[in-house]
Scaffold this active site. Sequence first.
Site, short mmCIF file in Angstrom:
data_model
loop_
_atom_site.label_atom_id
_atom_site.label_comp_id
_atom_site.label_asym_id
_atom_site.label_seq_id
_atom_site.Cartn_x
_atom_site.Cartn_y
_atom_site.Cartn_z
N GLU A 81 30.66 81.21 15.87
CA GLU A 81 31.36 81.55 17.11
C GLU A 81 32.79 82.02 16.83
O GLU A 81 33.48 82.47 17.75
CB GLU A 81 31.33 80.36 18.08
N GLY A 102 38.27 68.36 17.59
CA GLY A 102 38.71 68.83 18.90
C GLY A 102 40.05 69.55 18.81
O GLY A 102 40.40 70.31 19.70
N ASP A 152 41.43 72.24 17.20
CA ASP A 152 41.36 73.45 16.39
C ASP A 152 42.24 74.52 17.03
O ASP A 152 41.90 75.01 18.07
CB ASP A 152 39.92 73.93 16.23
N GLU A 170 43.02 75.38 30.74
CA GLU A 170 42.61 74.43 29.69
C GLU A 170 43.79 73.74 29.03
O GLU A 170 43.67 72.67 28.48
CB GLU A 170 41.78 75.14 28.61
#
Length: 608
Positions: free
Chosen positions: A296, A328, A330, A523
């Site tokens: 991805e 988590g 990254d 986010e």
Amino acid sequence: MLNPWNFFVFVLFIICGPLGSNQVEVHVCDTTNSNNSFIYCNGPILDAVNYHSLYNDSKEFVDMPLKDDPQIVYNAWRAKYGNQSSANLNKSDVQAFVNQYFSAAGTELVVCTPDDWQEKPPKLATIADPKLREWAYKLNGIWKQLCRKIDPAIEQHTSRYSLLYVPNSFIVPGGRFREFYYWDAYWIIKGLIASDMYNTTRSMIRNLASMVDKYGFVPNGGRVYYLQRSQPPFLAAMVYELYEATNDKAFVAELLPTLLKELNFWNEKRMTDVQMNGKSFKVYQYKTASNVPRPESYRVDTQNSAKLANGADQQQFYQDLASAAESGWDFSTRWFSDYKTLTSIETTKVLPVDLNGLLCWNMDIMEYLYEQIGDTKNSQIFRNKRADFRDTVQNVFYNRTDGTWYDYNLRTQSHNPRFYTSTAVPLFTNCYNTLNTGKSQKVFDYMDKMGVFTYPGGIPTSMSQESDQQWDFPNGWSPNNHMIIEGLRKSANPEMQDKGFLIASKWVMGNFRVFYETGHMWEKYNVIGSYPQPGSGGEYDVQDGFGWSNGAILDLLLTYNDRLFVPENFVNTTVTPSVESTTKSAPKYAKLPWVLVFAFMIRQLFNY
Ligand SMILES: *[C@@H]1O[C@H](CO)[C@@H](O)[C@H](O)[C@H]1NC(C)=O
Ligand SMILES: *[C@@H]1O[C@H](CO)[C@@H](O)[C@H](O)[C@H]1NC(C)=O
Ligand SMILES: *[C@@H]1O[C@H](CO)[C@@H](O)[C@H](O)[C@H]1NC(C)=O
Ligand SMILES: *[C@@H]1O[C@H](CO)[C@@H](O)[C@H](O)[C@H]1NC(C)=O
Ligand SMILES: *[C@@H]1O[C@H](CO)[C@@H](O)[C@H](O)[C@H]1NC(C)=O
Ligand SMILES: *[C@@H]1O[C@H](CO)[C@@H](O)[C@H](O)[C@H]1NC(C)=O
Ligand SMILES: *[C@@H]1O[C@H](CO)[C@@H](O)[C@H](O)[C@H]1NC(C)=O
């Protein structure tokens, strides 16, 4: 069985020998857990699509369903292009091939309305401030846009999809994150519980549990290319939160064997020994088994590996990238040996304080849940495990000089004393003797000394300004801000509880303002300047939606339902913002009277 591409790579490997690498490639998915690894996880099509930058975000291609069986598509590719390298192919030909054999990304997921959704959930009605209550209802409305269901027919044809089939509907984070995600689900569930949506909560937990039953752990997210890595372990915490809200013992009894199985994954696959002060301790770390580019993020990963120094271990680099994705975070300077550059990443050398704090909480929750269903024997086992492990966390991660918890670096054999929000995770998970009320004060004083409370929009992830990583300054993230607030609130120290409220006010008001200015929840948020903005940095554009931000806010609005109030003239809420389109760049808006907010918060504090 060996597919032709694997065979080709195998032969190439034999002929060319170990070209600078000395281990066998470990792919992120393989023929034991998927029938399409040579399309979505490795192989010539994945390489060509990324080599020619068909999509800005590598994730786009690996989320596209196949129109035919993977072997047929693969054979068609070979018939057309033989074994030519990507560089020899023509971009428009590659695009035409993808258009012919693949459907648009995400089309295998359908939007749904959760069966337990209601326009005005009773709990949200208790929010005293009318503007905040109205906002909470709007956020509750976004659950309908983020609900997804997988067509049951897909279960019979999994090989045409990179999607991992789960039986129930669920809430996605939003934007490019169009499938389920593991640790996001904890804050989504906090928000669902605030919205009285217990069925959807149960459905989401059962989906994740089905992953543990099938794969032995919860993958990072719902795609085959996440099958070698997990994410911070919050499944037990989700069961705990639902139990606290519903007192549903039958559900706890149903889930406990799965929780046990998940813990075994962390014990067997993610544990290591560390020697300190002449003693040996067993602790947890992030360490995924793959050592190739993440499908991805294929393009950025290969581009970054090209920047490595001559002779650097490329496979180790890929493993450290994937392990950071498992955390988590990254990416963050937290994982870099020089605290600046991605190519110095050494995630597998770091013992992360947050992961260990979380496992400590898992043991605590297991003790509690077993006790609730009357299994005193297992409850006692976990009481002992947790007591021992709490000592381990104090020994390995607690720094007495600074009065807080740090990551421990195996290479330098020392703590990393830089500020990262992960410092407060043992506080959040009660992984200390809570009779020691001075401890929360010390963590707070440490953070205060590092200057992390001086920003109007909340707490930044780190104070590191030497990189453009997204898990660093000036970005504040919902899970981290929420965990710090909750850590202080749950401490037995009234002064610290008030500090928690102050941070909550900042986080909530910052999110509130950005929502009414941009029409979106984001986010991550840039917490500095005279007003907050959507965050930035990292390897993809900032995403809106957004599951965990909505969840953290709904939970805080409920926790402080009679204490939080919007100051006069704070932001114009007359306009109902659109929550449909995606805004990619941070918009500009007028400066805000932050002084009002502070004055207001101080008033609040002395009122109570
Ligand atoms: C792959 O396909 C075979 C035959 O169609 C099937 O038996 C097997 O379960 C599939 N494996 C996976 C992991 O989907
Ligand atoms: C891809 O990125 C380029 C450069 O940032 C931009 O101009 C282009 O519009 C983007 N394409 C898509 C499809 O987003
Ligand atoms: C590609 O295939 C051809 C024959 O189809 C063969 O002659 C050639 O050696 C192959 N190239 C590589 C790099 O394996
Ligand atoms: C790529 O192929 C198309 C047709 O298949 C052709 O029109 C085009 O000129 C080619 N481009 C290059 C750069 O070779
Ligand atoms: C929740 O699920 C139960 C059992 O499936 C069902 O009977 C009930 O109607 C659902 N509640 C709502 C509000 O949808
Ligand atoms: C604790 O922190 C201090 C100052 O940041 C540092 O000098 C010391 O080495 C740390 N202790 C351990 C055990 O790493
Ligand atoms: C808020 O926005 C509305 C609609 O644009 C406008 O009519 C109103 O005057 C604004 N209120 C204030 C106080 O600026």
